[in-house]
Design a protein around this motif. Structure first.
Motif, mmCIF file in Angstrom:
data_model
loop_
_atom_site.group_PDB
_atom_site.id
_atom_site.type_symbol
_atom_site.label_atom_id
_atom_site.label_comp_id
_atom_site.label_asym_id
_atom_site.label_seq_id
_atom_site.Cartn_x
_atom_site.Cartn_y
_atom_site.Cartn_z
ATOM 1 N N SER A 9 -10.258 -34.653 -4.984
ATOM 2 C CA SER A 9 -10.734 -35.463 -6.096
ATOM 3 C C SER A 9 -11.654 -34.606 -6.963
ATOM 4 O O SER A 9 -12.041 -33.489 -6.585
ATOM 5 C CB SER A 9 -11.502 -36.675 -5.566
ATOM 6 N N ASP A 10 -12.045 -35.127 -8.110
ATOM 7 C CA ASP A 10 -13.011 -34.411 -8.954
ATOM 8 C C ASP A 10 -14.307 -34.180 -8.187
ATOM 9 O O ASP A 10 -14.908 -33.097 -8.274
ATOM 10 C CB ASP A 10 -13.289 -35.204 -10.230
ATOM 11 N N LEU A 11 -14.736 -35.188 -7.419
ATOM 12 C CA LEU A 11 -15.949 -35.036 -6.619
ATOM 13 C C LEU A 11 -15.748 -33.972 -5.551
ATOM 14 O O LEU A 11 -16.666 -33.190 -5.256
ATOM 15 C CB LEU A 11 -16.336 -36.364 -5.979
ATOM 16 N N GLY A 12 -14.553 -33.913 -4.964
ATOM 17 C CA GLY A 12 -14.278 -32.895 -3.950
ATOM 18 C C GLY A 12 -14.450 -31.483 -4.490
ATOM 19 O O GLY A 12 -15.012 -30.610 -3.818
ATOM 20 N N HIS A 13 -13.968 -31.256 -5.710
ATOM 21 C CA HIS A 13 -14.159 -29.945 -6.333
ATOM 22 C C HIS A 13 -15.646 -29.668 -6.562
ATOM 23 O O HIS A 13 -16.116 -28.542 -6.347
ATOM 24 C CB HIS A 13 -13.401 -29.871 -7.659
ATOM 25 N N GLN A 14 -16.383 -30.687 -7.004
ATOM 26 C CA GLN A 14 -17.817 -30.493 -7.255
ATOM 27 C C GLN A 14 -18.571 -30.203 -5.966
ATOM 28 O O GLN A 14 -19.453 -29.337 -5.927
ATOM 29 C CB GLN A 14 -18.396 -31.730 -7.941
ATOM 30 N N GLN A 15 -18.247 -30.930 -4.907
ATOM 31 C CA GLN A 15 -18.879 -30.657 -3.609
ATOM 32 C C GLN A 15 -18.669 -29.195 -3.212
ATOM 33 O O GLN A 15 -19.586 -28.525 -2.730
ATOM 34 C CB GLN A 15 -18.293 -31.571 -2.529
ATOM 35 N N ALA A 16 -17.450 -28.707 -3.407
ATOM 36 C CA ALA A 16 -17.127 -27.329 -3.044
ATOM 37 C C ALA A 16 -17.874 -26.333 -3.921
ATOM 38 O O ALA A 16 -18.368 -25.306 -3.433
ATOM 39 C CB ALA A 16 -15.619 -27.103 -3.131
ATOM 40 N N ARG A 17 -17.989 -26.628 -5.213
ATOM 41 C CA ARG A 17 -18.740 -25.725 -6.100
ATOM 42 C C ARG A 17 -20.207 -25.675 -5.689
ATOM 43 O O ARG A 17 -20.822 -24.594 -5.667
ATOM 44 C CB ARG A 17 -18.605 -26.180 -7.559
ATOM 45 N N TRP A 18 -20.765 -26.821 -5.339
ATOM 46 C CA TRP A 18 -22.163 -26.845 -4.902
ATOM 47 C C TRP A 18 -22.348 -26.038 -3.619
ATOM 48 O O TRP A 18 -23.338 -25.320 -3.470
ATOM 49 C CB TRP A 18 -22.626 -28.281 -4.692
ATOM 50 N N LEU A 19 -21.400 -26.154 -2.691
ATOM 51 C CA LEU A 19 -21.513 -25.383 -1.453
ATOM 52 C C LEU A 19 -21.402 -23.893 -1.742
ATOM 53 O O LEU A 19 -22.175 -23.085 -1.202
ATOM 54 C CB LEU A 19 -20.435 -25.807 -0.457
ATOM 55 N N GLY A 20 -20.472 -23.504 -2.585
ATOM 56 C CA GLY A 20 -20.344 -22.095 -2.942
ATOM 57 C C GLY A 20 -21.611 -21.546 -3.576
ATOM 58 O O GLY A 20 -22.048 -20.430 -3.263
ATOM 59 N N ALA A 21 -22.214 -22.343 -4.460
ATOM 60 C CA ALA A 21 -23.465 -21.917 -5.103
ATOM 61 C C ALA A 21 -24.586 -21.783 -4.080
ATOM 62 O O ALA A 21 -25.409 -20.870 -4.158
ATOM 63 C CB ALA A 21 -23.846 -22.905 -6.197
ATOM 64 N N HIS A 22 -24.614 -22.698 -3.104
ATOM 65 C CA HIS A 22 -25.629 -22.623 -2.047
ATOM 66 C C HIS A 22 -25.473 -21.345 -1.235
ATOM 67 O O HIS A 22 -26.465 -20.663 -0.927
ATOM 68 C CB HIS A 22 -25.516 -23.844 -1.132
ATOM 69 N N LEU A 23 -24.252 -20.995 -0.888
ATOM 70 C CA LEU A 23 -24.022 -19.782 -0.110
ATOM 71 C C LEU A 23 -24.428 -18.541 -0.911
ATOM 72 O O LEU A 23 -24.986 -17.584 -0.350
ATOM 73 C CB LEU A 23 -22.554 -19.689 0.312
ATOM 74 N N GLN A 24 -24.162 -18.556 -2.205
ATOM 75 C CA GLN A 24 -24.572 -17.431 -3.034
ATOM 76 C C GLN A 24 -26.093 -17.347 -3.133
ATOM 77 O O GLN A 24 -26.679 -16.264 -3.032
ATOM 78 C CB GLN A 24 -23.960 -17.561 -4.433
ATOM 79 N N ALA A 82 -11.539 -23.774 -0.912
ATOM 80 C CA ALA A 82 -11.915 -22.359 -0.867
ATOM 81 C C ALA A 82 -12.033 -21.780 -2.272
ATOM 82 O O ALA A 82 -12.967 -21.019 -2.576
ATOM 83 C CB ALA A 82 -10.896 -21.569 -0.047
ATOM 84 N N SER A 83 -11.113 -22.155 -3.154
ATOM 85 C CA SER A 83 -11.142 -21.658 -4.521
ATOM 86 C C SER A 83 -12.369 -22.166 -5.276
ATOM 87 O O SER A 83 -13.068 -21.391 -5.949
ATOM 88 C CB SER A 83 -9.863 -22.066 -5.256
ATOM 89 N N SER A 84 -12.655 -23.470 -5.177
ATOM 90 C CA SER A 84 -13.810 -24.029 -5.882
ATOM 91 C C SER A 84 -15.128 -23.518 -5.315
ATOM 92 O O SER A 84 -16.131 -23.464 -6.018
ATOM 93 C CB SER A 84 -13.768 -25.559 -5.834
ATOM 94 N N MET A 85 -15.128 -23.108 -4.054
ATOM 95 C CA MET A 85 -16.315 -22.487 -3.461
ATOM 96 C C MET A 85 -16.524 -21.069 -3.981
ATOM 97 O O MET A 85 -17.609 -20.495 -3.804
ATOM 98 C CB MET A 85 -16.201 -22.446 -1.935
ATOM 99 N N GLY A 86 -15.493 -20.491 -4.593
ATOM 100 C CA GLY A 86 -15.595 -19.122 -5.067
ATOM 101 C C GLY A 86 -15.415 -18.089 -3.980
ATOM 102 O O GLY A 86 -15.847 -16.942 -4.124
ATOM 103 N N LEU A 87 -14.739 -18.473 -2.892
ATOM 104 C CA LEU A 87 -14.506 -17.536 -1.796
ATOM 105 C C LEU A 87 -13.411 -16.537 -2.172
ATOM 106 O O LEU A 87 -12.538 -16.840 -2.983
ATOM 107 C CB LEU A 87 -14.078 -18.293 -0.535
ATOM 108 N N PRO A 88 -13.451 -15.346 -1.561
ATOM 109 C CA PRO A 88 -12.320 -14.422 -1.745
ATOM 110 C C PRO A 88 -11.040 -15.054 -1.213
ATOM 111 O O PRO A 88 -11.080 -16.019 -0.447
ATOM 112 C CB PRO A 88 -12.728 -13.206 -0.902
#
Length: 216
Positions: A26-41, A62-68
């Motif tokens: 969902s749109d929220l699912g992508h946002q959750q993943a982006r927030w997690l990726g930003a947290h890891l960074q 994985a893509s929305s998190m910005g992972l390789p």
């Protein structure tokens, strides 16, 4: 020796009642993943090894998190819960619920019947699920630096079952508790992998993000 961090995918299509329809964020699912990726960074958390299942929702997370680019392994895929539940309904008249509260009773009942072999023609047996999860985690291992694995809640609950020796009702409670984009970490303690982190969502703890702490 290093650790393995399991991440449940972001919120998927909550209106779905079949495998194909559910398998997209969902749109929220992508946002959750982006927030997690930003947290890891932000915390400078580095994972030299990246894995995920082959499902769309895994790869989108994985893509929305910005992972390789991850190594995609079908052994990391979720069970086909909707398929199993439909067979359970057809064979034993156990109705599939339409809300999370209904799944509190439905999921452990379904898991128990599946584990006892009482649901015919399932995509895989409970024992086959156990075996593939164990084999996947063993192959990922802890050599080569920390690994991050994007997968699903049912699989994470099986990993915890195997690590802690849980029975089916306890495994079911674990599965029901797991939030979208939550992190779960395993460290080698002696010859075994042991949980040292469960259901962590530091990226969703701010007051303006708590609405995103979803289970479905």
């Amino acid at each position: 020796m290093s650790h393995i961090t399991l991440v449940r995918h972001g919120q998927a299509n909550t209106e779905a009642r079949d495998e194909e329809s559910y398998d997209k964020l969902s749109d929220l699912g992508h946002q959750q993943a982006r927030w997690l990726g930003a947290h890891l960074q932000f915390t400078r958390t580095h994972y030299p090894r990246v894995f995920c299942g082959t499902l769309i929702r895994h790869r989108e997370t994985a893509s929305s998190m910005g992972l390789p680019d991850p190594i995609c392994d079908p052994r990391l895929n979720e069970i086909e819960y909707f398929t199993i539940a439909k067979l359970f309904e057809e064979q034993h008249a156990v109705t599939i619920p339409t809300d999370r509260e209904g799944f509190v009773d439905h999921l452990p009942q379904t898991f128990a019947a599946w584990a006892r072999g009482e649901i015919d023609n399932t995509p895989e047996t409970f024992e086959q699920f156990e075996t593939r999860v164990s084999a996947a985690l063993q192959d990922i291992g802890t050599d080569g630096g920390p690994a991050i694995v994007v997968t699903s809640g049912g699989l994470i609950s099986m990993v915890v079952r195997q690590a802690m020796g849980l029975d089916i009702p306890s495994m079911s409670r674990v599965a029901l508790a797991i939030m979208n984009t939550s992190m779960h970490r395993l460290h080698p303690i002696g010859p075994q992998l042991s949980p040292v982190l469960f259901n962590a969502v530091p990226h969703l703890e701010a007051p303006d993000r708590q609405f995103a702490q979803t289970h479905l």
